[in-house]
Scaffold this motif. Structure first.
Motif, PDB file in Angstrom:
ATOM      1  N   GLU A 172      16.210  40.887  12.225  1.00 45.02           N
ATOM      2  CA  GLU A 172      15.039  40.172  12.087  1.00 45.02           C
ATOM      3  C   GLU A 172      14.860  39.871  13.320  1.00 45.02           C
ATOM      4  N   ARG A 173      15.808  38.845  13.825  1.00 44.01           N
ATOM      5  CA  ARG A 173      15.328  38.311  14.893  1.00 44.01           C
ATOM      6  C   ARG A 173      15.221  39.148  16.399  1.00 44.01           C
ATOM      7  N   PHE A 174      16.175  40.051  16.351  1.00 39.84           N
ATOM      8  CA  PHE A 174      16.159  41.249  17.365  1.00 39.84           C
ATOM      9  C   PHE A 174      15.256  42.329  17.398  1.00 39.84           C
ATOM     10  N   GLY A 175      14.438  42.207  16.077  1.00 42.17           N
ATOM     11  CA  GLY A 175      13.704  43.376  15.952  1.00 42.17           C
ATOM     12  C   GLY A 175      14.311  44.808  15.756  1.00 42.17           C
ATOM     13  N   ALA A 210      17.785  30.614  19.945  1.00 44.42           N
ATOM     14  CA  ALA A 210      16.517  31.279  21.144  1.00 44.42           C
ATOM     15  C   ALA A 210      15.611  31.942  20.016  1.00 44.42           C
ATOM     16  N   PRO A 211      14.263  31.808  20.575  1.00 44.80           N
ATOM     17  CA  PRO A 211      13.429  32.399  20.028  1.00 44.80           C
ATOM     18  C   PRO A 211      13.561  33.983  20.180  1.00 44.80           C
ATOM     19  N   ALA A 212      12.977  34.686  19.285  1.00 48.67           N
ATOM     20  CA  ALA A 212      13.174  36.076  19.127  1.00 48.67           C
ATOM     21  C   ALA A 212      12.549  36.945  20.361  1.00 48.67           C
ATOM     22  N   ALA A 213      11.179  36.354  20.901  1.00 52.23           N
ATOM     23  CA  ALA A 213      10.947  37.014  22.129  1.00 52.23           C
ATOM     24  C   ALA A 213      11.788  36.879  23.332  1.00 52.23           C
ATOM     25  N   ARG A 214      12.373  35.795  23.507  1.00 43.71           N
ATOM     26  CA  ARG A 214      13.454  35.557  24.445  1.00 43.71           C
ATOM     27  C   ARG A 214      14.423  36.319  24.456  1.00 43.71           C
TER      28      ARG A 214
END
Length: 334
Positions: free
Chosen positions: A126-129, A192-196
């Motif tokens: 989920e975090r890395f998409g 770390a945020p997903a976008a980063r």
């Protein structure tokens, strides 16, 4: 940016530790399997890279798999699941690619034992998409085990086979983390945020597509120097590393750091005039990056510290992966 600081005595001890590294020995196991299977870097789909790069239309399908140490799965099952996704995505990025999906194979002694591994897999997905699209599950085994495979795509490759003498070796590592004890795993992604996370991985395909580099490798469990040795062997070159220029956290033990697996860490080989642009891309995202050495023609991996030099691996004496370029013999030429 902090780098490694070594006294002459410490440098000799670090070099000795690198030569005796379990991570390097484990990479040599790959050569045993490759030889038994009849595989090499000379195959149509070269073996020895972070992923198999399979020609597909005007680009490449990328396919890789990771298996995890039983002790790691037992000792830190949630993080093992997380790493199952993370390390595979790092392999795809190291080839200049973007991930499509992953599949997992989980063995456990019951549902309760499998739960944290599956939860870690899901959290990273989920975090890395990147979706998990299937796999294999066995909940009736005597111990927990984990393997995860990934599929990706690349339009232009970074490979382990394209470093050339005269190029500069770059190391880039996300130092914004900490060790996750007791293993030498540097954890720099969980908070770390997903976008980063997604944007940081995107740097590698952007570098490939811009033609700034042709050769790269994910820093694996073999550590920075072990990874450099694999890159050197596959490319048929030597590598010299100035340990005083290696990005490192403040106060870290040098030997441990050089044999650590970073959550985000890569080696790239590039022409000197492309180095500033590559460094700028990583530094612009807060990721430490430094020119740490040179690609040579002498088929050795050497570390330096000031005027001191220590050999780590000599490919004229022994292979590592056994996936280097095949040299034609006089008999072949005839």
């Amino acid at each position: 940016m902090s780098t490694l600081a070594l006294t002459p005595i410490a440098f000799e001890a670090v070099a000795a530790a690198l030569r005796a590294s379990r991570g390097m020995a484990a990479k040599a196991d790959i050569g045993i399997a490759a030889a038994r299977l009849g595989l090499s870097g000379a195959d149509a789909v070269a073996v020895g890279d972070d992923c198999a790069a399979i020609p597909d239309g005007d680009g490449f399908l990328l396919l890789a798999i990771e298996g995890f140490m039983n002790g790691f799965v037992a000792g830190d099952p949630w993080f093992a699941g997380w790493c199952g996704v993370m390390v595979n995505l790092s392999d795809i990025a190291a080839m200049g690619g973007r991930p499509v999906a992953v599949v997992d194979a989980v063995w456990a002694a019951g549902e309760a034992e499998a739960a944290p591994v599956l939860d870690g897999l899901r959290a990273a997905s989920e975090r890395f998409g990147v979706p998990i699209v299937g796999g294999h599950t066995n909940l009736d085994t005597d111990r927990g085990q984990l393997s995860v495979a990934v599929l990706g795509r690349a339009s232009r490759l970074l490979t382990s086979f394209d470093a050339r003498p005269g190029e500069t070796l770059i190391a880039t590592i996300d130092l914004r983390g900490r060790y996750r004890e007791p293993f030498s795993n540097w954890e720099a992604a969980l908070e770390a945020p997903a976008a980063r996370l997604r944007g940081d991985l995107e740097l590698l395909p952007l570098i490939a597509e811009a033609g700034l580099s042709r050769a790269a490798k994910d820093i694996s469990q073999g550590g920075l120097v072990g990874t450099a040795a694999m890159l050197a062997e596959c490319s048929g070159v030597g590598i010299e590393i100035d340990l005083s220029r290696v990005p490192a956290p403040e106060g870290v033990d040098p030997a441990r750091w050089l044999m650590s697996f970073p959550s985000y860490g890569y080696l790239l080989s590039a022409a000197a005039n492309d180095v500033p642009a590559i460094l700028s891309l990583f530094e612009g995202r807060g990721i430490a990056a430094s020119a740490i050495g040179a690609v040579t023609a002498d088929r050795r991996v050497t570390v330096t510290n000031g005027a001191a030099r220590e050999p780590i691996w000599d490919f004229a004496q022994r292979a590592l992966l056994g996936c280097g370029p095949v040299t034609a013999t006089a008999e072949d030429a005839a």
